[in-house]
Design an enzyme around this catalytic site. Structure first.
Site, short mmCIF file in Angstrom:
data_model
loop_
_atom_site.label_atom_id
_atom_site.label_comp_id
_atom_site.label_asym_id
_atom_site.label_seq_id
_atom_site.Cartn_x
_atom_site.Cartn_y
_atom_site.Cartn_z
N ASP A 1 58.60 105.78 -56.28
CA ASP A 1 59.45 105.41 -57.43
C ASP A 1 59.35 106.52 -58.47
O ASP A 1 58.39 107.29 -58.51
CB ASP A 1 59.09 104.03 -57.98
CG ASP A 1 57.60 103.80 -58.12
OD1 ASP A 1 56.84 104.78 -57.97
OD2 ASP A 1 57.20 102.65 -58.37
N GLU B 1 60.55 99.65 -62.68
CA GLU B 1 59.98 98.88 -63.79
C GLU B 1 60.96 97.84 -64.33
O GLU B 1 61.49 97.96 -65.43
CB GLU B 1 59.54 99.83 -64.92
CG GLU B 1 58.44 100.81 -64.53
CD GLU B 1 57.07 100.13 -64.37
OE1 GLU B 1 56.95 98.92 -64.62
OE2 GLU B 1 56.12 100.84 -63.99
#
Ligand SMILES: [Zn+2]
Length: 410
Positions: free
Chosen positions: A85, A146
């Site tokens: 990520d 997130e």
């Protein structure tokens, strides 16, 4: 094995890339500068690259040299996926490092800059070994972990089939700025991370004068009772050996001390470690809050939002990863967790589709105290560059080893 030595040769490049990313953190699904930097790092390597349509994701496919030749009958070689990520957080950095964030209010406080750099390093290592690879490797550079569910967008755009066949295994990694001694790799078969859900509650009363509450319907006292009752409910209705965490992070009401407001608002995060507790919470929370509201004659709106599912690793894939870690770095660098972590991950969505595992890597400073160093998401969280080469080597070796096993099995 020489992959760790090859990775160490890349260390300076990996640090440079990581620091570049750290200086310019981007948040959410749109990470144009980060995407550009990843493309730069992959430039000149023999990857087939696809950019996200709805997000700034990067999918890069490496065609192995022996897979299709070995099969010889036009059979598709096996494929595996490696994921990193890339997004930062809305946190004001206070670490004081010399490569500190140049963007006000944004920080790579969860170490995703390290993940991106490590996967870029693995790209170089895998490209060097391309002709020995027994299949294809899909690199998944993902935005919006997130809270933006970036993994879902990439799944929707076909990342699992990017090589022309469904990947047969998927591996992700996550660094931590505390918890374990520097350089420790952490694994856990089964439930590794909690599911995450969100709760938004609006209590609608009737405003009035603070001196005459009987003539109003006070949402503040109801909200206070709800906050406490939620905690009591968790301890009374749920098995302590199947934990549930509910934390209220937002509690808003009112404008002036002598005015009873019209409404109050509560927001909470809910973490569960089994599907049954997750479903039970989805029923129990609205029932409790509606009951309290009814008892006090006020209205309540409860919005219970499902976020990330449980991160469940595959037992065999976890053993594969443990074997690779022990071979590359020695048994002493491996920590098999007895209990899950109460964080959540959208890599869970990948692991719900294909077998795979998730590996933790402690990037606490060498000699730093894992018990007291600020954890991920803290404005003081620092992640040590020293783990970058080993992380890159592990990503690469996971793909190499798994493809070799898959091609001999088929
Ligand atoms: Zn993270």
């Amino acid at each position: 094995m020489t992959i760790t030595a090859d990775a160490r040769d890349l260390q300076d490049d990996l640090i440079r890339l990581r620091h570049d990313l750290h200086r310019q953190p981007e948040i959410g699904l749109e990470l144009p500068r980060t995407q550009e930097r990843v493309l730069q790092a992959l430039d000149g390597l023999p990857f087939e690259i696809t950019l996200g349509k709805e997000t700034t994701s990067v999918t890069a496919v490496l065609r192995g040299g022996t897979g299709s030749a070995a099969n010889g009958k036009g059979k598709q070689p096996p494929a595996v996926l490696l994921r990193a990520d890339m997004d930062g957080l809305p946190v004001q950095e206070k670490t004081g490092v010399d490569y500190t964030s140049r963007t006000d209010g944004a920080m790579h406080a969860c170490g995703h800059d390290l993940h991106t750099s490590m996967l870029a390093g693995a790209a170089t290592l895998l490209a060097e070994q391309r002709h020995q690879l027994a299949g294809d490797v899909v690199l998944m550079f993902q935005p919006g972990e997130e809270g933006f569910d970036g993994a879902s967008y990439m799944l929707g755009e076909g990342v699992l089939d990017a090589a022309g066949t469904r990947v047969q295994a998927a591996y992700g990694m996550h660094v931590f700025s505390s918890l374990e001694p520097h350089g420790t790799f952490c694994t856990k078969p089964g439930v590794m991370l909690s599911a995450s859900d969100g709760l938004e509650v609006t209590i609608l009363g009737a405003g009035g004068h603070g001196s005459a509450p009987h003539a109003a319907k006070d949402p503040v006292t109801v909200a206070a009772e709800m906050v406490t009752a939620l905690q009591v409910m968790v301890t009374r209705q749920f098995n302590m050996f199947d934990p549930v965490v509910l934390s209220v992070g937002v509690l808003h009401a009112g404008t002036k001390r002598n005015v009873i407001p019209e409404s109050a608002r509560i927001e909470a995060t809910v973490r569960t470690f089994s599907e049954s507790s997750r479903l039970k919470m989805m029923e129990a929370v609205p029932r409790l809050l509606k009951g309290i509201a009814a008892a006090h004659g006020v209205e309540v709106h409860v919005d219970y939002q499902q976020e990330y599912p449980l991160t469940i690793t595959d037992e065999d894939e976890t053993h594969t990863a443990e074997k690779v870690i022990s071979t590359l770095f020695g048994e002493s660098r491996l920590s098999r967790w007895a209990t899950p972590l109460s964080g959540s991950e959208d890599f869970s969505r990948v692991l719900a589709e294909v077998p795979g595992t998730f590996v933790g890597l402690s990037a606490v400073a060498p000699g730093g105290d894992p018990a007291t160093s600020p954890f991920n998401h803290s404005p003081y969280a620092t992640f040590d560059d020293g783990v970058l080469a080993d992380g890159a080597a592990l990503y690469a070796q996971l793909a190499i080893s798994r493809l070799a096993a898959l091609s001999t099995a088929s």
